[in-house]
Design a protein around this motif. Sequence first.
Motif, PDB file in Angstrom:
ATOM      1  N   ILE A  26       0.731  -1.134   0.002  1.00 31.43           N
ATOM      2  CA  ILE A  26      -0.038   0.063   0.008  1.00 31.43           C
ATOM      3  C   ILE A  26       0.974   1.455  -0.137  1.00 31.43           C
ATOM      4  O   ILE A  26       1.721   1.339   1.063  1.00 31.43           O
ATOM      5  CB  ILE A  26      -1.052   0.181   1.291  1.00 31.43           C
ATOM      6  N   SER A  27       0.808   2.079  -0.954  1.00 33.85           N
ATOM      7  CA  SER A  27       1.624   3.402  -1.161  1.00 33.85           C
ATOM      8  C   SER A  27       0.589   4.526  -1.143  1.00 33.85           C
ATOM      9  O   SER A  27      -0.260   4.395  -1.981  1.00 33.85           O
ATOM     10  CB  SER A  27       2.269   3.117  -2.427  1.00 33.85           C
ATOM     11  N   ILE A  28       0.906   5.563  -0.266  1.00 32.11           N
ATOM     12  CA  ILE A  28       0.136   6.505  -0.058  1.00 32.11           C
ATOM     13  C   ILE A  28       0.949   7.813  -0.428  1.00 32.11           C
ATOM     14  O   ILE A  28       2.096   8.005   0.120  1.00 32.11           O
ATOM     15  CB  ILE A  28      -0.371   6.937   1.191  1.00 32.11           C
ATOM     16  N   VAL A  29       0.731   8.652  -1.534  1.00 35.29           N
ATOM     17  CA  VAL A  29       1.356   9.694  -1.826  1.00 35.29           C
ATOM     18  C   VAL A  29       0.431  10.969  -1.676  1.00 35.29           C
ATOM     19  O   VAL A  29      -0.721  11.152  -1.557  1.00 35.29           O
ATOM     20  CB  VAL A  29       1.743   9.752  -3.278  1.00 35.29           C
ATOM     21  N   ASP A  30       1.329  12.365  -1.567  1.00 36.96           N
ATOM     22  CA  ASP A  30       0.549  13.389  -1.421  1.00 36.96           C
ATOM     23  C   ASP A  30       0.381  14.210  -2.753  1.00 36.96           C
ATOM     24  O   ASP A  30       0.357  13.581  -3.687  1.00 36.96           O
ATOM     25  CB  ASP A  30       1.292  14.606  -0.802  1.00 36.96           C
ATOM     26  N   ALA A  31      -0.287  15.131  -2.743  1.00 36.54           N
ATOM     27  CA  ALA A  31      -0.807  16.003  -3.847  1.00 36.54           C
ATOM     28  C   ALA A  31       0.159  16.176  -5.074  1.00 36.54           C
ATOM     29  O   ALA A  31      -0.126  16.257  -6.206  1.00 36.54           O
ATOM     30  CB  ALA A  31      -1.705  17.143  -3.647  1.00 36.54           C
ATOM     31  N   ALA A  32       1.526  16.056  -4.531  1.00 38.73           N
ATOM     32  CA  ALA A  32       2.533  16.472  -5.517  1.00 38.73           C
ATOM     33  C   ALA A  32       3.313  15.087  -5.807  1.00 38.73           C
ATOM     34  O   ALA A  32       4.551  15.026  -6.547  1.00 38.73           O
ATOM     35  CB  ALA A  32       3.638  17.322  -4.845  1.00 38.73           C
ATOM     36  N   ALA A  56       0.026   4.865  -7.380  1.00 39.25           N
ATOM     37  CA  ALA A  56      -0.570   6.123  -6.665  1.00 39.25           C
ATOM     38  C   ALA A  56      -0.239   7.296  -7.497  1.00 39.25           C
ATOM     39  O   ALA A  56      -0.806   8.329  -7.536  1.00 39.25           O
ATOM     40  CB  ALA A  56       0.256   6.151  -5.370  1.00 39.25           C
ATOM     41  N   ARG A  57       0.996   7.056  -7.699  1.00 36.09           N
ATOM     42  CA  ARG A  57       1.439   8.376  -8.805  1.00 36.09           C
ATOM     43  C   ARG A  57       0.835   8.501  -9.994  1.00 36.09           C
ATOM     44  O   ARG A  57       0.550   9.782 -10.134  1.00 36.09           O
ATOM     45  CB  ARG A  57       3.086   8.139  -8.983  1.00 36.09           C
ATOM     46  N   THR A  58       0.541   7.524 -10.795  1.00 33.78           N
ATOM     47  CA  THR A  58      -0.509   7.611 -11.986  1.00 33.78           C
ATOM     48  C   THR A  58      -1.688   8.432 -11.348  1.00 33.78           C
ATOM     49  O   THR A  58      -2.022   9.186 -12.217  1.00 33.78           O
ATOM     50  CB  THR A  58      -0.774   6.093 -12.543  1.00 33.78           C
ATOM     51  N   ALA A  59      -2.433   7.683 -10.472  1.00 36.72           N
ATOM     52  CA  ALA A  59      -3.657   8.632 -10.093  1.00 36.72           C
ATOM     53  C   ALA A  59      -3.452  10.105  -9.676  1.00 36.72           C
ATOM     54  O   ALA A  59      -4.186  10.620 -10.063  1.00 36.72           O
ATOM     55  CB  ALA A  59      -4.350   7.773  -8.751  1.00 36.72           C
ATOM     56  N   ALA A 101     -13.071  15.644   2.154  1.00 36.15           N
ATOM     57  CA  ALA A 101     -14.573  15.902   2.145  1.00 36.15           C
ATOM     58  C   ALA A 101     -15.046  17.188   1.423  1.00 36.15           C
ATOM     59  O   ALA A 101     -16.197  16.936   0.823  1.00 36.15           O
ATOM     60  CB  ALA A 101     -14.942  16.106   3.513  1.00 36.15           C
ATOM     61  N   ASP A 102     -14.402  18.227   1.142  1.00 32.87           N
ATOM     62  CA  ASP A 102     -14.642  19.376   0.394  1.00 32.87           C
ATOM     63  C   ASP A 102     -14.376  19.029  -0.981  1.00 32.87           C
ATOM     64  O   ASP A 102     -14.436  19.946  -1.915  1.00 32.87           O
ATOM     65  CB  ASP A 102     -14.044  20.616   0.887  1.00 32.87           C
ATOM     66  N   GLY A 103     -13.765  17.932  -1.391  1.00 32.77           N
ATOM     67  CA  GLY A 103     -13.393  17.789  -2.742  1.00 32.77           C
ATOM     68  C   GLY A 103     -11.915  18.186  -3.164  1.00 32.77           C
ATOM     69  O   GLY A 103     -11.632  17.817  -4.447  1.00 32.77           O
ATOM     70  N   VAL A 104     -11.115  18.697  -2.239  1.00 31.42           N
ATOM     71  CA  VAL A 104      -9.917  19.121  -2.789  1.00 31.42           C
ATOM     72  C   VAL A 104      -8.849  17.997  -2.847  1.00 31.42           C
ATOM     73  O   VAL A 104      -9.019  17.074  -2.015  1.00 31.42           O
ATOM     74  CB  VAL A 104      -9.192  20.052  -1.571  1.00 31.42           C
ATOM     75  N   LEU A 105      -8.171  17.724  -3.934  1.00 27.26           N
ATOM     76  CA  LEU A 105      -7.180  16.653  -4.137  1.00 27.26           C
ATOM     77  C   LEU A 105      -5.959  16.683  -3.178  1.00 27.26           C
ATOM     78  O   LEU A 105      -5.410  17.805  -3.119  1.00 27.26           O
ATOM     79  CB  LEU A 105      -6.652  16.755  -5.636  1.00 27.26           C
ATOM     80  N   VAL A 106      -5.960  15.657  -2.266  1.00 32.85           N
ATOM     81  CA  VAL A 106      -5.027  15.774  -1.279  1.00 32.85           C
ATOM     82  C   VAL A 106      -3.759  14.598  -1.722  1.00 32.85           C
ATOM     83  O   VAL A 106      -2.810  14.633  -0.833  1.00 32.85           O
ATOM     84  CB  VAL A 106      -5.568  15.455   0.108  1.00 32.85           C
ATOM     85  N   GLY A 107      -4.117  13.514  -2.574  1.00 29.07           N
ATOM     86  CA  GLY A 107      -2.993  12.831  -2.836  1.00 29.07           C
ATOM     87  C   GLY A 107      -3.615  11.705  -3.502  1.00 29.07           C
ATOM     88  O   GLY A 107      -4.711  11.633  -4.443  1.00 29.07           O
TER      89      GLY A 107
END
Length: 132
Positions: A26-32, A56-59, A101-107
């Motif tokens: 499982i990999s989690i990346v931030d918005a960058a 994750a990077r692709t997404a 929850a507000d729709g902002v891309l976070v990662g």
Amino acid sequence: MKLSSATLMLNAALTEAQRLGVSVCISIVDAAAWPMAFMRMDDAPLGVIDVSNKKARTAVLFQMDSADFAKIAHPDAGAYTLENTNGGLTSFGGGLVLRAADGVLVGAIGVSGASTEDDIAIARAAANILTA
């Protein structure tokens, strides 16, 4: 994204993978697209470490789930070989865009090691933490 959220998502993904009886990375990346959190379950093949990260990077880089990216990056589509850009991407399911929850891309999260369907289900279980 905060580390506390990424940690909660890792735990949710781990719980879902255990429920399904599979071992994944499982990999989690931030918005960058920078790494925030990672987990390799016991018995997950070494090769899926890189795959989970690329999902994750692709997404996050294309702001679409990796399964949707596959629709534009296959041989008969308009962006064939796009996965060879950005240091390597992947064009199959298991990478999900993460939005607050507000729709902002976070990662994004990438899960690899089980079937594509299970990888997606595990990633969704984790992503649901952000909107719960």
